[in-house]
Design a protein around this motif. Structure first.
Motif, PDB file in Angstrom:
ATOM      1  N   LEU A   1       1.072  -1.451  -0.229  1.00  0.00           N
ATOM      2  CA  LEU A   1      -0.143  -0.030   0.138  1.00  0.00           C
ATOM      3  C   LEU A   1       0.926   1.173   0.040  1.00  0.00           C
ATOM      4  O   LEU A   1       2.081   1.177   0.232  1.00  0.00           O
TER       5      LEU A   1
ATOM      6  N   ASP B   1       1.378   3.339   2.207  1.00  0.00           N
ATOM      7  CA  ASP B   1       2.326   3.537   3.392  1.00  0.00           C
ATOM      8  C   ASP B   1       3.384   2.571   3.520  1.00  0.00           C
ATOM      9  O   ASP B   1       4.136   2.693   4.582  1.00  0.00           O
TER      10      ASP B   1
ATOM     11  N   ASP C   1       0.380  -4.922   1.358  1.00  0.00           N
ATOM     12  CA  ASP C   1      -1.239  -5.095   1.132  1.00  0.00           C
ATOM     13  C   ASP C   1      -1.953  -6.577   1.264  1.00  0.00           C
ATOM     14  O   ASP C   1      -1.626  -7.452   0.457  1.00  0.00           O
TER      15      ASP C   1
ATOM     16  N   GLN D   1      -4.927  -7.109   1.492  1.00  0.00           N
ATOM     17  CA  GLN D   1      -6.291  -7.140   1.058  1.00  0.00           C
ATOM     18  C   GLN D   1      -6.866  -8.221   0.113  1.00  0.00           C
ATOM     19  O   GLN D   1      -5.721  -8.236  -0.917  1.00  0.00           O
TER      20      GLN D   1
ATOM     21  N   VAL E   1      -9.599  -6.151   4.779  1.00  0.00           N
ATOM     22  CA  VAL E   1      -9.985  -4.719   4.149  1.00  0.00           C
ATOM     23  C   VAL E   1      -8.843  -4.150   5.309  1.00  0.00           C
ATOM     24  O   VAL E   1      -8.929  -4.209   6.239  1.00  0.00           O
ATOM     25  N   GLN E   2      -8.022  -3.195   4.602  1.00  0.00           N
ATOM     26  CA  GLN E   2      -6.814  -2.765   5.580  1.00  0.00           C
ATOM     27  C   GLN E   2      -6.809  -1.126   5.209  1.00  0.00           C
ATOM     28  O   GLN E   2      -6.965  -0.680   4.170  1.00  0.00           O
ATOM     29  N   THR E   3      -6.713  -0.477   6.178  1.00  0.00           N
ATOM     30  CA  THR E   3      -6.330   1.008   6.393  1.00  0.00           C
ATOM     31  C   THR E   3      -5.551   1.066   7.260  1.00  0.00           C
ATOM     32  O   THR E   3      -4.836   0.238   7.957  1.00  0.00           O
ATOM     33  N   PRO E   4      -4.409   2.363   7.419  1.00  0.00           N
ATOM     34  CA  PRO E   4      -3.489   2.592   8.460  1.00  0.00           C
ATOM     35  C   PRO E   4      -3.967   2.165   9.772  1.00  0.00           C
ATOM     36  O   PRO E   4      -3.101   1.873  10.641  1.00  0.00           O
ATOM     37  N   ASP E   5      -5.234   2.757  10.011  1.00  0.00           N
ATOM     38  CA  ASP E   5      -5.669   2.463  11.445  1.00  0.00           C
ATOM     39  C   ASP E   5      -6.332   1.406  11.769  1.00  0.00           C
ATOM     40  O   ASP E   5      -6.678   0.651  12.910  1.00  0.00           O
ATOM     41  N   SER E   6      -6.975   0.536  10.698  1.00  0.00           N
ATOM     42  CA  SER E   6      -7.824  -0.722  11.101  1.00  0.00           C
ATOM     43  C   SER E   6      -7.880  -1.588  10.207  1.00  0.00           C
ATOM     44  O   SER E   6      -7.447  -1.369   8.812  1.00  0.00           O
ATOM     45  N   VAL E   7      -7.638  -3.055  10.613  1.00  0.00           N
ATOM     46  CA  VAL E   7      -7.962  -3.927   9.648  1.00  0.00           C
ATOM     47  C   VAL E   7      -9.122  -4.907  10.022  1.00  0.00           C
ATOM     48  O   VAL E   7      -9.430  -5.075  11.119  1.00  0.00           O
TER      49      VAL E   7
END
Lengths: 165, 356
Positions: free
Chosen positions: B29, B31, B35, B37, B212-218
Motif C-alpha cells: 500500500l 504507506d 497489502d 487485502q 480490508v486494510q487501512t493504516p488505522d484498522s484491519v
C-alpha cells in the motif's frame, strides 16, 4: 458378527445419505426419525438463503386426477425441503433461477418433529431418474470444485482449494 | 511468561525468515506496508492435528494419493440414486453427529477443500507445528471440570425427553431455551472457530475470508455467519472489564508481518474448551502475490499446560462472499424448539397413560 454387520449397515446408510457430518444446526432435533417421507413433486419456489436453502414443492395428492401446477387447491399440498448453504452453489455459477419452476424432483428425508408442518430435510434431492441436482450432469455445467482437470465444466475454479500454490 | 516468550520467539523467527524470502514480490500500500487485502479461501484437507508419530510434511506421493482418494469419495457421493428408491427407514438412517439419525443433505452443497495446505513449498499433514508432534496439548483438569459444568448447567425437567431418541442431544435442558442452542444454530457466529480467532477452516463449507486494510484498522470478514472482526492498529487493549465475543484485537507491524493480539474473550465461545483468559497471537505474512501465511499461537494456562502454535497458507481467490443473512432463512430454530415442545407433550401423555 452381528455387530460387524450392523456397523456395515450403518456405514452403508451413511454413504446413501450423502454427507451427514457437521452442519449449521441439529438436524436430529429438527426432524423426526420416525417420520420418513418420499416426496415427488414440482418446484414452485427456491428460497436461496442462509443458513440453509429451502426448496418448495407442489405435491399432487394421490386421489387427485389432475396436476395443480402451483395452485394451493385442495388437490395439492406444498412442502418445504431443507438443503444446504447456497454459497457453495453460487460459487459454481448456479443461482436460484438455474432450476425452473415446474421442474420435477424427488426428495427422500424425514418430516419435522412438528407434524403439522409440511417440511422435511432434503436428505437426497434428485431428478425423477435418480440423478442428483446441481451436478455437472444436471445440465447446469457445474464442475465439482475444479480439482480434477478431466471433469470439465463451464467455469474454472481459480485459486480455490489449491492449497497455496 | 517464559512459555509465551518461547512461542512468540518461534513465531517471530520463522515469520521473519518467510518475509525475508518473499519481500520482493508482494504488493504494498502507499504507506509501504504489505497489502493484505483480498478474499481468501481457507478450505484445506490439512487437519488441525495429525496422527501420532507421523511427520509434518507429506511426501508428494502421499499427498497425491490422499487428494485422489478425497476426489474419488466425492465422485461416489455424487452418483445417481435409484429412480425407484423408497423413503428412508423408520427409526432413522443410522447417521451420527449433527445429522442425528435423519441424514444430512446431498454432497453438492459441501465444499470442504480438495488439497493439503502448502507451506514453504511442501504439503502439510497438520496445522499444528508446535508442539512438534503436531498434537494440541491435552487440556488441564481445570478445563475438563469447566467443560463438565457447562454441559450440566440448567438441568431441567426435560431430562427424560432424550431417552430412546438419538436425534436429540443428551445435555439436560438443551432445548429449553433458544439461548441454550449453539451460537451457529442461533446465527450469531460461525461454528468450528471459523471467525476465530484463531480463524480455522471448518472442513465443510463457506471458508472465504475477506481482509480490508487501512493504516488505522484491519477488518477480517468471515463468510460463515458474516462475522466481522475489526483489528485496531497500534492501540492498547480495552480494560479487562470490557469483553467481546471474538475478543479484543489490536494490531501492529513487525517488519512485513501483521501481528494481531487478541484478549478479553467471554465465556461464550470457548475455543476447544478455552477460558475467557484466552490469548491469541496471529501473524499474517504475504508470501507471494497470491498467498498469505497465517500463523496462530494459543495461550491459556487455565486450559493448556503450555502454549501451542499452528499455521497454514491462505490462498487468494477471485470468488465473492455471498451474503450470509443467516436469520432470514433460519426456520430451523423454530422447527427445533417446537419439535422439542411436541416431544415433551407426547412423553408426558405416554407417562400418564402408563400410570393409568
Amino acid at each position: 458378527m452381528k455387530s460387524r454387520f450392523a456397523a456395515l449397515m450403518i456405514g452403508a446408510a451413511i454413504l446413501a445419505a450423502g454427507v451427514p457430518v457437521v452442519a449449521h444446526h441439529a438436524f436430529g432435533g429438527e426432524f423426526d426419525p420416525n417420520k420418513p417421507v418420499l416426496l415427488k413433486g414440482k418446484i414452485t419456489k427456491i428460497e436461496w438463503v442462509n443458513p440453509h436453502t429451502w426448496i418448495h414443492l407442489e405435491i399432487v395428492k394421490p386421489d387427485a386426477k389432475d396436476g395443480c401446477q402451483f395452485t394451493s387447491g385442495q388437490k395439492c399440498e406444498e412442502w418445504m425441503v431443507e438443503g444446504g448453504t447456497p454459497n457453495t452453489l453460487v460459487r459454481r455459477g448456479i443461482t436460484k433461477t438455474s432450476l425452473a419452476n415446474g421442474t420435477e424432483i424427488v426428495v427422500d428425508g424425514y418430516q419435522t418433529r412438528d407434524h403439522s408442518l409440511s417440511r422435511a430435510n432434503g436428505r437426497n434431492i434428485t431428478f425423477p431418474d435418480g440423478r442428483k441436482l446441481f451436478l455437472g450432469s444436471s445440465g447446469t455445467g457445474a464442475p465439482l470444485d475444479g480439482a480434477d482437470p478431466t471433469e470439465g465444466g463451464a467455469k474454472p475454479a481459480t485459486g480455490r482449494g489449491r492449497g497455496g500454490k | 511468561m517464559k512459555r509465551l516468550f518461547t512461542a512468540f520467539a518461534l513465531a517471530c523467527g520463522v515469520g521473519a525468515m518467510v518475509s525475508a524470502q518473499q519481500t520482493a514480490k508482494i504488493p504494498r500500500l502507499a504507506d509501504g506496508h504489505p497489502d493484505l487485502q483480498g478474499t481468501y479461501d481457507l478450505a484445506t484437507l490439512t487437519p488441525v492435528e495429525r496422527a501420532a508419530s507421523s511427520p509434518l510434511v507429506l511426501s508428494d506421493e502421499d499427498a497425491a494419493r490422499l487428494e485422489k482418494q478425497t476426489a474419488q469419495r466425492k465422485v461416489v457421493q455424487d452418483r445417481a440414486l435409484d429412480a425407484d428408491r423408497k423413503a428412508p427407514p423408520v427409526g432413522g438412517d443410522g447417521s451420527v453427529g449433527a445429522a442425528g439419525n435423519v441424514g444430512g443433505y446431498n454432497s453438492f452443497w459441501i465444499d470442504s477443500g480438495s488439497q493439503y495446505t502448502i507451506v514453504d513449498g511442501k504439503k502439510r499433514a497438520s496445522l499444528v507445528i508446535d508442539p512438534p508432534d503436531g498434537r494440541v496439548p491435552p487440556i488441564t483438569a481445570e478445563a475438563r471440570q469447566r467443560a463438565t459444568q457447562a454441559r450440566n448447567q440448567a438441568a431441567t425437567s426435560d431430562t427424560g425427553a432424550q431417552e430412546n431418541d438419538p436425534g436429540f442431544e443428551r445435555a439436560p435442558g438443551a432445548y429449553d431455551d433458544p439461548e441454550r442452542r449453539p451460537l451457529g444454530e442461533r446465527c450469531l457466529m460461525g461454528f468450528g472457530s471459523t471467525s476465530g480467532p484463531p480463524a480455522l477452516p471448518d472442513y465443510f463449507y463457506n471458508n472465504l475470508h475477506q481482509i480490508v486494510q487501512t493504516p488505522d484498522s484491519v477488518l477480517i470478514l468471515t463468510e460463515m455467519v458474516h462475522d466481522a472482526r475489526v483489528v485496531r492498529m497500534n492501540a492498547e487493549h480495552l480494560p479487562p472489564t470490557v469483553r467481546k465475543w471474538m475478543g479484543d484485537s489490536v494490531g501492529r507491524w513487525e517488519g512485513d508481518t501483521l501481528v494481531v493480539d487478541t484478549t478479553n474473550f467471554t465465556e461464550k465461545t470457548r475455543f476447544r474448551g478455552s477460558s475467557p483468559d484466552l490469548h491469541v497471537i496471529e501473524r499474517f505474512t504475504r508470501t507471494g502475490p497470491n498467498t498469505l501465511l497465517y500463523r496462530f499461537t494459543i495461550d491459556d494456562p487455565k486450559t493448556w499446560a503450555k502454549a501451542w502454535t499452528g499455521e497454514f497458507t491462505w490462498p487468494l481467490t477471485n470468488e465473492h462472499i455471498y451474503e450470509y443473512a443467516c436469520h432470514e432463512g433460519n426456520y430451523a430454530m423454530g422447527n427445533i424448539l417446537r419439535g422439542a415442545r411436541m416431544k415433551e407433550a407426547d412423553d408426558a401423555k405416554k407417562k400418564t397413560e402408563r400410570k393409568q
